[in-house]
Motif scaffolding. Structure first.
Motif, PDB file in Angstrom:
ATOM      1  N   PRO A 232       0.829  -1.221   0.000  1.00  0.00           N
ATOM      2  CA  PRO A 232       0.000   0.000   0.000  1.00  0.00           C
ATOM      3  C   PRO A 232       0.859   1.265   0.000  1.00  0.00           C
ATOM      4  N   ASP A 233       0.384   2.289  -0.677  1.00  0.00           N
ATOM      5  CA  ASP A 233       1.138   3.535  -0.799  1.00  0.00           C
ATOM      6  C   ASP A 233       1.457   4.177   0.547  1.00  0.00           C
ATOM      7  N   GLN A 234       0.564   3.998   1.543  1.00  0.00           N
ATOM      8  CA  GLN A 234       0.800   4.657   2.834  1.00  0.00           C
ATOM      9  C   GLN A 234       2.009   4.091   3.584  1.00  0.00           C
ATOM     10  N   PHE A 235       2.540   2.971   3.092  1.00  0.00           N
ATOM     11  CA  PHE A 235       3.714   2.388   3.742  1.00  0.00           C
ATOM     12  C   PHE A 235       4.976   2.533   2.897  1.00  0.00           C
ATOM     13  N   ARG A 236       4.924   3.355   1.879  1.00  0.00           N
ATOM     14  CA  ARG A 236       6.108   3.604   1.053  1.00  0.00           C
ATOM     15  C   ARG A 236       6.846   4.842   1.560  1.00  0.00           C
ATOM     16  N   SER A 237       8.175   4.771   1.566  1.00  0.00           N
ATOM     17  CA  SER A 237       8.962   5.898   2.073  1.00  0.00           C
ATOM     18  C   SER A 237      10.381   5.838   1.518  1.00  0.00           C
ATOM     19  N   GLU A 238      11.137   6.868   1.806  1.00  0.00           N
ATOM     20  CA  GLU A 238      12.545   6.926   1.394  1.00  0.00           C
ATOM     21  C   GLU A 238      13.444   6.283   2.451  1.00  0.00           C
ATOM     22  N   VAL A 239      13.341   6.801   3.671  1.00  0.00           N
ATOM     23  CA  VAL A 239      14.118   6.269   4.808  1.00  0.00           C
ATOM     24  C   VAL A 239      13.160   6.104   5.975  1.00  0.00           C
ATOM     25  N   ALA A 240      13.104   4.923   6.549  1.00  0.00           N
ATOM     26  CA  ALA A 240      12.131   4.665   7.613  1.00  0.00           C
ATOM     27  C   ALA A 240      12.802   4.207   8.898  1.00  0.00           C
ATOM     28  N   PHE A 241      12.220   4.645  10.010  1.00  0.00           N
ATOM     29  CA  PHE A 241      12.532   4.042  11.310  1.00  0.00           C
ATOM     30  C   PHE A 241      11.226   3.520  11.885  1.00  0.00           C
ATOM     31  N   ILE A 242      11.199   2.235  12.203  1.00  0.00           N
ATOM     32  CA  ILE A 242      10.009   1.595  12.758  1.00  0.00           C
ATOM     33  C   ILE A 242      10.358   1.175  14.177  1.00  0.00           C
ATOM     34  N   GLY A 243       9.856   1.911  15.161  1.00  0.00           N
ATOM     35  CA  GLY A 243      10.204   1.597  16.539  1.00  0.00           C
ATOM     36  C   GLY A 243       9.621   2.594  17.518  1.00  0.00           C
ATOM     37  N   THR A 244       9.766   2.285  18.775  1.00  0.00           N
ATOM     38  CA  THR A 244       9.168   3.051  19.860  1.00  0.00           C
ATOM     39  C   THR A 244      10.123   4.109  20.390  1.00  0.00           C
ATOM     40  N   TRP A 245       9.575   5.242  20.810  1.00  0.00           N
ATOM     41  CA  TRP A 245      10.381   6.205  21.564  1.00  0.00           C
ATOM     42  C   TRP A 245      10.687   5.612  22.929  1.00  0.00           C
ATOM     43  N   MET A 246      11.947   5.690  23.350  1.00  0.00           N
ATOM     44  CA  MET A 246      12.352   5.135  24.641  1.00  0.00           C
ATOM     45  C   MET A 246      13.144   6.183  25.411  1.00  0.00           C
ATOM     46  N   ARG A 247      12.759   6.384  26.649  1.00  0.00           N
ATOM     47  CA  ARG A 247      13.442   7.343  27.502  1.00  0.00           C
ATOM     48  C   ARG A 247      14.924   6.974  27.647  1.00  0.00           C
ATOM     49  N   HIS A 248      15.772   7.940  27.591  1.00  0.00           N
ATOM     50  CA  HIS A 248      17.219   7.823  27.778  1.00  0.00           C
ATOM     51  C   HIS A 248      17.952   7.224  26.574  1.00  0.00           C
ATOM     52  N   GLU A 249      17.225   6.731  25.556  1.00  0.00           N
ATOM     53  CA  GLU A 249      17.899   6.104  24.420  1.00  0.00           C
ATOM     54  C   GLU A 249      18.302   7.115  23.345  1.00  0.00           C
ATOM     55  N   LYS A 250      17.724   8.334  23.370  1.00  0.00           N
ATOM     56  CA  LYS A 250      18.064   9.424  22.453  1.00  0.00           C
ATOM     57  C   LYS A 250      17.793   9.093  20.986  1.00  0.00           C
ATOM     58  N   ARG A 251      16.807   8.221  20.755  1.00  0.00           N
ATOM     59  CA  ARG A 251      16.423   7.920  19.377  1.00  0.00           C
ATOM     60  C   ARG A 251      15.862   9.164  18.682  1.00  0.00           C
ATOM     61  N   ASP A 252      15.122   9.959  19.455  1.00  0.00           N
ATOM     62  CA  ASP A 252      14.538  11.170  18.881  1.00  0.00           C
ATOM     63  C   ASP A 252      15.618  12.142  18.437  1.00  0.00           C
ATOM     64  N   GLU A 253      16.655  12.300  19.243  1.00  0.00           N
ATOM     65  CA  GLU A 253      17.739  13.219  18.900  1.00  0.00           C
ATOM     66  C   GLU A 253      18.465  12.745  17.645  1.00  0.00           C
ATOM     67  N   PHE A 254      18.667  11.438  17.531  1.00  0.00           N
ATOM     68  CA  PHE A 254      19.347  10.881  16.357  1.00  0.00           C
ATOM     69  C   PHE A 254      18.543  11.150  15.092  1.00  0.00           C
ATOM     70  N   LEU A 255      17.251  10.856  15.135  1.00  0.00           N
ATOM     71  CA  LEU A 255      16.402  11.065  13.960  1.00  0.00           C
ATOM     72  C   LEU A 255      16.295  12.541  13.602  1.00  0.00           C
ATOM     73  N   LEU A 256      16.260  13.389  14.613  1.00  0.00           N
ATOM     74  CA  LEU A 256      16.201  14.824  14.363  1.00  0.00           C
ATOM     75  C   LEU A 256      17.460  15.308  13.646  1.00  0.00           C
ATOM     76  N   ARG A 257      18.604  14.755  14.022  1.00  0.00           N
ATOM     77  CA  ARG A 257      19.854  15.131  13.339  1.00  0.00           C
ATOM     78  C   ARG A 257      19.814  14.706  11.871  1.00  0.00           C
ATOM     79  N   LEU A 258      19.250  13.525  11.603  1.00  0.00           N
ATOM     80  CA  LEU A 258      19.127  13.083  10.214  1.00  0.00           C
ATOM     81  C   LEU A 258      18.245  14.052   9.429  1.00  0.00           C
ATOM     82  N   ILE A 259      17.129  14.422  10.026  1.00  0.00           N
ATOM     83  CA  ILE A 259      16.191  15.338   9.374  1.00  0.00           C
ATOM     84  C   ILE A 259      16.857  16.685   9.100  1.00  0.00           C
ATOM     85  N   GLU A 260      17.603  17.184  10.076  1.00  0.00           N
ATOM     86  CA  GLU A 260      18.278  18.473   9.933  1.00  0.00           C
ATOM     87  C   GLU A 260      19.331  18.448   8.826  1.00  0.00           C
ATOM     88  N   GLN A 261      19.846  17.243   8.520  1.00  0.00           N
ATOM     89  CA  GLN A 261      20.841  17.106   7.460  1.00  0.00           C
ATOM     90  C   GLN A 261      20.210  16.742   6.117  1.00  0.00           C
TER      91      GLN A 261
END
Length: 347
Positions: free
Chosen positions: A174-203
Motif C-alpha cells: 500500500p502507498d501509505q507504507f512507502r517511504s525513502e528512509v524509515a525508522f520503525i520503533g518506539t520512543w524510549m526514555r534515555h535512548e536518544k532515538r529522537d535526537e538521532f532522527l532529528l539530526r538526520l532530518i536536519e541534514q
C-alpha cells in the motif's frame, strides 16, 4: 511432542511467532499466559509499577495457584517452554519440575543487566531450576552461568519465516507504507532515538517514523510532521520495511544490545538494513555489501544520501542482505529446533 508454552499469546508478539513456528514444525502446543492470572494487578497504574520494581514477588502465590489449577487440569506434556519468565519465581519452577519433563527458559531481554531494575528478581532466583536457559547476548550467557544456570545456550534473535515473509509483488504494498528512509520503533526514555532522527532530518534525510510513544519525546513538535503512524504489526510491518528504500535499525543501549530483532527481520522482509556498527552486526553481514553501518548520525546521513542517489547499489545491497539472512539459518523454525535438540541432548 506436546509442549506447554507459558508466555504472551498476543498475535503480533515475538512470543506468538515462536508459538507459530513450533506448530509449523509439527509440535502440539498448549499456550498459557500467566499475565491473565493477575491481569488486574498488573494493569493497575500504581500496583503495576510496584510489581515490576519488586520482581513480581508479591504475585508469586497467585501464579503458583494458577499453575496448580493448570497442571491439575492438563498435565500430560513432554516439555515446558517458559517465554520471558519474569513472573515465574523459584516455587513456580519447583511446581513445573514435578511434571518430570525438561523446562526451558527463553529470554530475549537483559535479565541480568541493570536497565530494568528489580523486574527479574524472581526469575533470577529460579535460574538453577531450568534445564536450559536460552539468551541472546554473551554477557547474559556468562552472568546466568554465574547465577547457577545449569545449561545456557546463546542464540541470535530471529525473524519469522511466515510472519515476516516479503510481498511477492512490490505493487501490492500500500502507498501509505512507502517511504525513502524509515525508522520503525518506539520512543524510549534515555535512548536518544529522537535526537538521532532529528539530526538526520536536519541534514536533509527524508525520514518517516512509525511507532508508539513519540509524543512523549521532548522533540515531539519537531518530529511530529515525520511520524507516519503508530506501532505496526502483521503485514503492515512487512509493508513498511519492504516499502522503504532504507530501513534504520537502532539498538537499546540500556539492554546492552549489539543486534536486535530488526537486525534479522529487516533483511528477511526485503528491506535494506542500515544500523549502528557493532561487532555482532559485522558478524552477521558484510559491511557495504549485505548491509550498511554507521557510528553516528553524521555518518548515517551521508550513507543514506549516497544510497538514495544510487538505485543500483541500493538494490544490490538489499538483495545480498536478503540472501545472507536466509543463509544464516536464524529463522524461528531453525532456532526453535536447535533449542529443542539441545535440551534433549542434555537431559
Amino acid at each position: 511432542m506436546r509442549i506447554l508454552y507459558i508466555g504472551d499469546s498476543n498475535p503480533f508478539s515475538t512470543s506468538a511467532h515462536r508459538i507459530s513456528a513450533l506448530k509449523r514444525l509439527g509440535y502440539t502446543v498448549s499456550v498459557q499466559n500467566p499475565h491473565e492470572a493477575c491481569k488486574k494487578q498488573l494493569e493497575d497504574f500504581v500496583w503495576g509499577k510496584v510489581h515490576y520494581r519488586t520482581g513480581y514477588f508479591l504475585l508469586q502465590k497467585t501464579i503458583e495457584n494458577w499453575l496448580s489449577t493448570l497442571l491439575e487440569r492438563e498435565a500430560a506434556f513432554d516439555l515446558v517452554w517458559v517465554d520471558s519468565g519474569e513472573l515465574m519465581g523459584k516455587r513456580c519452577l519447583q511446581k513445573l519440575k514435578t511434571l518430570g519433563v525438561p523446562v526451558i527458559l527463553y529470554n530475549v531481554d537483559d535479565p541480568t543487566g541493570k536497565r530494568d531494575g528489580g523486574r527479574f528478581k524472581s526469575l533470577l532466583k529460579a535460574l538453577p531450576l531450568y534445564d536450559l536457559v536460552v539468551v541472546v547476548r554473551p554477557e547474559t550467557e556468562k552472568e546466568c552461568r554465574e547465577l547457577g544456570a545449569n545449561k545456557v545456550l546463546l542464540v541470535y534473535r530471529s525473524y519469522d519465516e511466515e510472519a515476516h515473509k516479503p510481498y511477492a509483488d512490490l505493487r501490492d504494498i500500500p502507498d501509505q507504507f512507502r517511504s525513502e528512509v524509515a525508522f520503525i520503533g518506539t520512543w524510549m526514555r534515555h535512548e536518544k532515538r529522537d535526537e538521532f532522527l532529528l539530526r538526520l532530518i536536519e541534514q536533509g534525510v527524508p525520514v518517516s517514523i512509525w511507532g508508539g510513544r513519540w509524543q512523549k519525546s521532548p522533540n515531539w513538535n519537531k518530529l511530529k510532521p515525520y511520524v507516519r503512524g503508530g506501532g505496526l504489526g502483521g503485514r503492515e510491518y512487512v509493508a513498511a520495511i519492504q516499502g522503504t528504500k532504507i530501513c534504520i535499525g537502532m539498538l537499546s543501549k540500556g539492554n546492552r544490545d549489539l543486534h536486535t530483532q530488526r537486525s534479522l527481520e529487516v533483511p528477511y522482509a526485503g528491506g535494506l538494513f542500515c544500523a549502528e556498527r557493532t561487532s555482532e552486526h559485522r558478524q552477521l553481514y558484510q559491511e557495504g555489501v549485505e548491509a550498511v553501518f554507521w557510528s553516528d548520525a553524521v555518518e548515517c546521513a551521508r550513507i543514506c544520501k549516497e544510497l538514495l542517489a544510487n538505485d543500483t547499489l541500493r538494490e544490490t545491497i538489499r538483495i545480498a542482505g536478503m540472501k545472507r539472512v536466509r543463509a544464516l539459518g536464524v529463522g524461528n523454525e531453525n532456532t526453535c529446533q536447535t533449542i529443542l535438540e539441545t535440551v534433549f541432548q542434555t537431559t
